[in-house]
Scaffold this motif. Structure first.
Motif, PDB file in Angstrom:
ATOM      1  N   LEU A 119     -14.728  -4.265   2.018  1.00 51.07           N
ATOM      2  CA  LEU A 119     -15.150  -2.730   1.925  1.00 51.07           C
ATOM      3  C   LEU A 119     -14.398  -2.432   0.618  1.00 51.07           C
ATOM      4  O   LEU A 119     -13.536  -3.097  -0.034  1.00 51.07           O
ATOM      5  N   ARG A 120     -14.651  -1.060   0.158  1.00 56.58           N
ATOM      6  CA  ARG A 120     -14.132  -0.485  -1.009  1.00 56.58           C
ATOM      7  C   ARG A 120     -12.653  -0.428  -0.897  1.00 56.58           C
ATOM      8  O   ARG A 120     -11.948   0.309   0.217  1.00 56.58           O
ATOM      9  N   SER A 121     -11.626  -0.828  -2.022  1.00 52.22           N
ATOM     10  CA  SER A 121     -10.386  -0.628  -1.771  1.00 52.22           C
ATOM     11  C   SER A 121      -9.908   0.842  -1.947  1.00 52.22           C
ATOM     12  O   SER A 121     -10.614   1.680  -2.582  1.00 52.22           O
ATOM     13  N   ARG A 122      -8.612   0.952  -1.305  1.00 50.30           N
ATOM     14  CA  ARG A 122      -8.172   2.521  -1.398  1.00 50.30           C
ATOM     15  C   ARG A 122      -6.852   2.167  -2.057  1.00 50.30           C
ATOM     16  O   ARG A 122      -5.994   1.232  -1.842  1.00 50.30           O
ATOM     17  N   SER A 123      -6.317   3.399  -2.517  1.00 48.00           N
ATOM     18  CA  SER A 123      -5.075   3.381  -3.223  1.00 48.00           C
ATOM     19  C   SER A 123      -4.270   4.472  -2.379  1.00 48.00           C
ATOM     20  O   SER A 123      -4.804   5.723  -2.124  1.00 48.00           O
ATOM     21  N   VAL A 124      -2.741   4.211  -2.234  1.00 50.97           N
ATOM     22  CA  VAL A 124      -1.949   5.409  -1.963  1.00 50.97           C
ATOM     23  C   VAL A 124      -1.648   6.316  -2.898  1.00 50.97           C
ATOM     24  O   VAL A 124      -1.503   6.106  -4.102  1.00 50.97           O
ATOM     25  N   PRO A 125      -2.067   7.581  -2.486  1.00 51.14           N
ATOM     26  CA  PRO A 125      -1.695   8.703  -3.487  1.00 51.14           C
ATOM     27  C   PRO A 125      -0.246   8.662  -4.123  1.00 51.14           C
ATOM     28  O   PRO A 125       0.855   8.251  -3.192  1.00 51.14           O
ATOM     29  N   GLY A 126       0.106   9.108  -5.408  1.00 54.32           N
ATOM     30  CA  GLY A 126       1.412   9.281  -5.621  1.00 54.32           C
ATOM     31  C   GLY A 126       2.006   7.931  -6.324  1.00 54.32           C
ATOM     32  O   GLY A 126       2.824   7.931  -6.714  1.00 54.32           O
ATOM     33  N   GLY A 127       1.248   6.757  -6.201  1.00 59.55           N
ATOM     34  CA  GLY A 127       1.802   5.693  -6.694  1.00 59.55           C
ATOM     35  C   GLY A 127       2.782   4.900  -5.829  1.00 59.55           C
ATOM     36  O   GLY A 127       2.830   5.270  -4.568  1.00 59.55           O
ATOM     37  N   GLY A 128       3.958   4.633  -6.446  1.00 56.07           N
ATOM     38  CA  GLY A 128       4.950   4.039  -5.562  1.00 56.07           C
ATOM     39  C   GLY A 128       4.679   2.542  -5.111  1.00 56.07           C
ATOM     40  O   GLY A 128       3.454   2.047  -5.615  1.00 56.07           O
ATOM     41  N   CYS A 129       5.554   2.040  -4.423  1.00 56.95           N
ATOM     42  CA  CYS A 129       5.576   0.703  -4.011  1.00 56.95           C
ATOM     43  C   CYS A 129       5.587   0.788  -2.582  1.00 56.95           C
ATOM     44  O   CYS A 129       6.592   1.156  -1.661  1.00 56.95           O
ATOM     45  N   VAL A 130       4.532   0.116  -1.834  1.00 54.39           N
ATOM     46  CA  VAL A 130       4.626   0.396  -0.433  1.00 54.39           C
ATOM     47  C   VAL A 130       5.455  -0.636   0.097  1.00 54.39           C
ATOM     48  O   VAL A 130       5.612  -1.946  -0.123  1.00 54.39           O
ATOM     49  N   VAL A 131       6.382  -0.326   1.135  1.00 52.73           N
ATOM     50  CA  VAL A 131       7.274  -1.234   1.587  1.00 52.73           C
ATOM     51  C   VAL A 131       7.154  -1.317   3.032  1.00 52.73           C
ATOM     52  O   VAL A 131       7.589  -2.291   3.525  1.00 52.73           O
ATOM     53  N   ALA A 132       6.412  -0.660   3.697  1.00 52.09           N
ATOM     54  CA  ALA A 132       6.025  -0.851   5.339  1.00 52.09           C
ATOM     55  C   ALA A 132       4.611  -0.319   5.576  1.00 52.09           C
ATOM     56  O   ALA A 132       4.386   0.800   4.979  1.00 52.09           O
ATOM     57  N   ALA A 133       4.016  -0.588   6.590  1.00 57.48           N
ATOM     58  CA  ALA A 133       2.794  -0.096   6.938  1.00 57.48           C
ATOM     59  C   ALA A 133       2.567  -0.520   8.506  1.00 57.48           C
ATOM     60  O   ALA A 133       2.940  -1.624   8.938  1.00 57.48           O
ATOM     61  N   CYS A 134       1.806   0.376   8.983  1.00 54.27           N
ATOM     62  CA  CYS A 134       1.128  -0.047  10.427  1.00 54.27           C
ATOM     63  C   CYS A 134       0.264   0.833  10.897  1.00 54.27           C
ATOM     64  O   CYS A 134      -0.322   1.749  10.055  1.00 54.27           O
ATOM     65  N   ALA A 135      -0.446   0.410  11.970  1.00 53.98           N
ATOM     66  CA  ALA A 135      -1.497   1.135  12.532  1.00 53.98           C
ATOM     67  C   ALA A 135      -1.292   1.878  13.807  1.00 53.98           C
ATOM     68  O   ALA A 135      -0.566   1.335  14.675  1.00 53.98           O
ATOM     69  N   ALA A 136      -1.764   3.082  14.115  1.00 54.90           N
ATOM     70  CA  ALA A 136      -1.533   4.038  15.236  1.00 54.90           C
ATOM     71  C   ALA A 136      -2.435   4.861  15.402  1.00 54.90           C
ATOM     72  O   ALA A 136      -2.876   5.645  14.598  1.00 54.90           O
ATOM     73  N   VAL A 137      -2.911   5.051  16.693  1.00 54.27           N
ATOM     74  CA  VAL A 137      -4.012   5.987  16.946  1.00 54.27           C
ATOM     75  C   VAL A 137      -4.929   6.300  15.905  1.00 54.27           C
ATOM     76  O   VAL A 137      -5.328   7.613  15.492  1.00 54.27           O
ATOM     77  N   GLY A 138      -5.923   5.450  15.607  1.00 54.80           N
ATOM     78  CA  GLY A 138      -6.953   5.341  14.641  1.00 54.80           C
ATOM     79  C   GLY A 138      -6.415   5.613  13.192  1.00 54.80           C
ATOM     80  O   GLY A 138      -7.317   6.103  12.291  1.00 54.80           O
ATOM     81  N   HIS A 139      -5.222   5.557  12.860  1.00 53.43           N
ATOM     82  CA  HIS A 139      -4.958   5.871  11.463  1.00 53.43           C
ATOM     83  C   HIS A 139      -3.803   4.594  10.953  1.00 53.43           C
ATOM     84  O   HIS A 139      -3.425   3.929  11.735  1.00 53.43           O
ATOM     85  N   VAL A 140      -3.919   4.448   9.539  1.00 49.75           N
ATOM     86  CA  VAL A 140      -2.874   3.642   9.024  1.00 49.75           C
ATOM     87  C   VAL A 140      -1.489   4.470   8.399  1.00 49.75           C
ATOM     88  O   VAL A 140      -2.151   5.275   7.790  1.00 49.75           O
ATOM     89  N   TYR A 141      -0.487   4.200   8.859  1.00 43.35           N
ATOM     90  CA  TYR A 141       0.760   4.861   8.231  1.00 43.35           C
ATOM     91  C   TYR A 141       1.304   3.897   7.396  1.00 43.35           C
ATOM     92  O   TYR A 141       1.663   2.893   7.534  1.00 43.35           O
ATOM     93  N   VAL A 142       1.888   4.611   6.095  1.00 42.97           N
ATOM     94  CA  VAL A 142       2.260   3.954   4.983  1.00 42.97           C
ATOM     95  C   VAL A 142       3.503   4.533   4.380  1.00 42.97           C
ATOM     96  O   VAL A 142       3.585   5.682   4.251  1.00 42.97           O
ATOM     97  N   LEU A 143       4.616   3.647   4.228  1.00 41.05           N
ATOM     98  CA  LEU A 143       6.073   3.875   3.952  1.00 41.05           C
ATOM     99  C   LEU A 143       5.837   3.393   2.412  1.00 41.05           C
ATOM    100  O   LEU A 143       5.767   2.361   2.282  1.00 41.05           O
ATOM    101  N   SER A 144       6.268   4.410   1.519  1.00 44.15           N
ATOM    102  CA  SER A 144       6.181   4.039   0.212  1.00 44.15           C
ATOM    103  C   SER A 144       7.431   4.165  -0.420  1.00 44.15           C
ATOM    104  O   SER A 144       8.232   5.328  -0.305  1.00 44.15           O
TER     105      SER A 144
END
Length: 405
Positions: free
Chosen positions: A269-294
């Protein structure tokens, strides 16, 4: 009221049911020539479906002893139907699981608020190879610890470890996630070689196979899965570029983006980007969402991506959330890494110090009073962070997952 009963007060029907005292024949017991035998049906004679219905209701503490009854019972208890029945009956609970490798096997710890329960499981298949960069993925009560050259399966019910088939392409620092009972890995590699192959592991057949190839090769990426989509997030691009500037730009784009692979349609599918840039250091899925730590060099940002495709939200919408409250002594450098794990409606952020001596040396401190790891829980309902019990000291370089048991 009379002190005794009179037969005239009974109806003829009830009198016919009582023996006549004057009739000697009525007092003689009846003997059958061949009395019918008493039949007792053992539980082992039940068909598989009925036996599974019975076994699925036992407490978790009794499951290890049940597997020792016979091979048939052991096979049924290891089947996905047993797990499905216990899930349907509401007998499974989700817990944060952490595992680390030692020479004799695995140290496993399950967070049972307010403390951790630790156990040592010895591998029954010999040596487990190098697990220094292992990732963990859980399917029900079984946790698969996947490393470059080996795969171990830890059964949280039985407390046993067994060797499974390794990946086709040896890799480290890759993305991993579970979709519909199968494990998917992407990215990663060894040295300067980063593979584009996306592999699928079927635990029933104990077999890996390549299902697609990614358009972008990522190293150090993170995986998550929601609604049948495998998210390959962050990481770096390793490869030949025409200039230093182009290499830096490509690395920045990769570090803050994610690729989406639809498992059912086998399409990207079409790629997505995390707002604000930064470097993603951790991520997971919970209750229908993807949570990203940047990471932004001196601070962390925490984001939520709406991954629900069937309504109930705006797919692809990003929301910035409250950042995790890290202790003041935690510095965002190469010695610290993070893991995110979705546990029902909570997101657990596990901070692990890769080398405590390096961290103390860089900070100019000589004392050893710092904990090697801490656990923070984010409540997706009230949006607040809470600190949980730190990881036990014997759990180092932990690989984390959410386990059902």
């Amino acid at each position: 009221m009379s002190e005794s009963c009179n037969s005239r007060h009974f109806s003829w029907l009830m009198k016919s049911c009582l023996p006549n005292p004057s009739d000697a024949k009525s007092l003689v017991p009846i003997h059958h020539a061949n009395p019918p035998p008493t039949t007792v049906t053992p539980i082992s004679s039940l068909p598989d479906d009925l036996l599974l219905e019975c076994l699925s209701r036992v407490p978790s503490s009794s499951i290890p002893s049940l597997t020792a009854v016979c091979r048939r019972w052991s096979r049924l208890l290891l089947s996905p139907y047993f797990l499905h029945l216990r899930r349907r009956l509401g007998l499974l609970r989700h817990s944060l699981f952490a595992v680390s490798a030692v020479d004799s096997g695995l140290f496993a710890a399950v967070l049972q608020v307010p403390s951790w329960r630790v156990s040592l499981a010895v591998c029954d298949g010999g040596g487990q190879g190098s697990l220094s960069h292992a990732r963990a993925a859980a399917i029900g009560p079984r946790v698969y610890v996947v490393s470059r050259n080996a795969v171990l399966r830890y059964d949280s019910w039985m407390g046993t470890v067994s060797l499974r088939s390794p990946m086709i392409f040896p890799r480290k620092k890759f993305a991993i996630a579970v979709v519909s009972g199968k494990i998917y890995v992407a990215g990663g590699g060894g040295g300067s070689e980063v593979t584009a192959a996306v592999e699928e592991y079927d635990p029933e057949r104990n077999r890996w196979e390549v299902v697609t190839h990614a358009a972008r090769k990522r190293y150090g990426c993170i995986g998550a899965a929601v609604d049948g989509v495998f998210y390959v997030i962050g990481g770096l691009k390793i490869g030949n570029e025409s200039s230093v500037t182009s290499r830096g730009a490509a690395a920045h784009v990769y570090a803050s983006s994610m690729d989406l692979f639809d498992v059912r349609s086998r399409q990207w599918l079409r790629s997505r980007s995390v707002p604000g840039g930064g470097c993603v250091v951790a991520a997971c899925a919970a209750v229908g969402h993807v949570y990203v730590l940047s990471s932004h060099a001196v601070e962390l940002s925490f984001w939520r991506f709406d991954a629900r495709r069937g309504g109930g939200g705006v797919f692809g919408e990003w929301t910035r959330l409250k950042s995790p409250p890290l202790p003041a002594q935690v510095r965002l450098d190469g010695t610290v890494r993070f893991s995110c794990v979705g546990v029902e409606d909570k997101v657990a952020v596990v901070q692990v110090v890769g080398c405590i001596d390096d961290l103390l040396r860089r900070s100019g401190r000589s004392e050893r009073g710092m904990r090697e790891s801490l656990v923070l829980l984010y409540d997706t309902v009230d949006g607040e962070w809470r600190r949980a019990a730190d990881l036990p000291e014997m759990i180092t370089r932990a690989a984390c997952a959410c386990v059902e048991w």
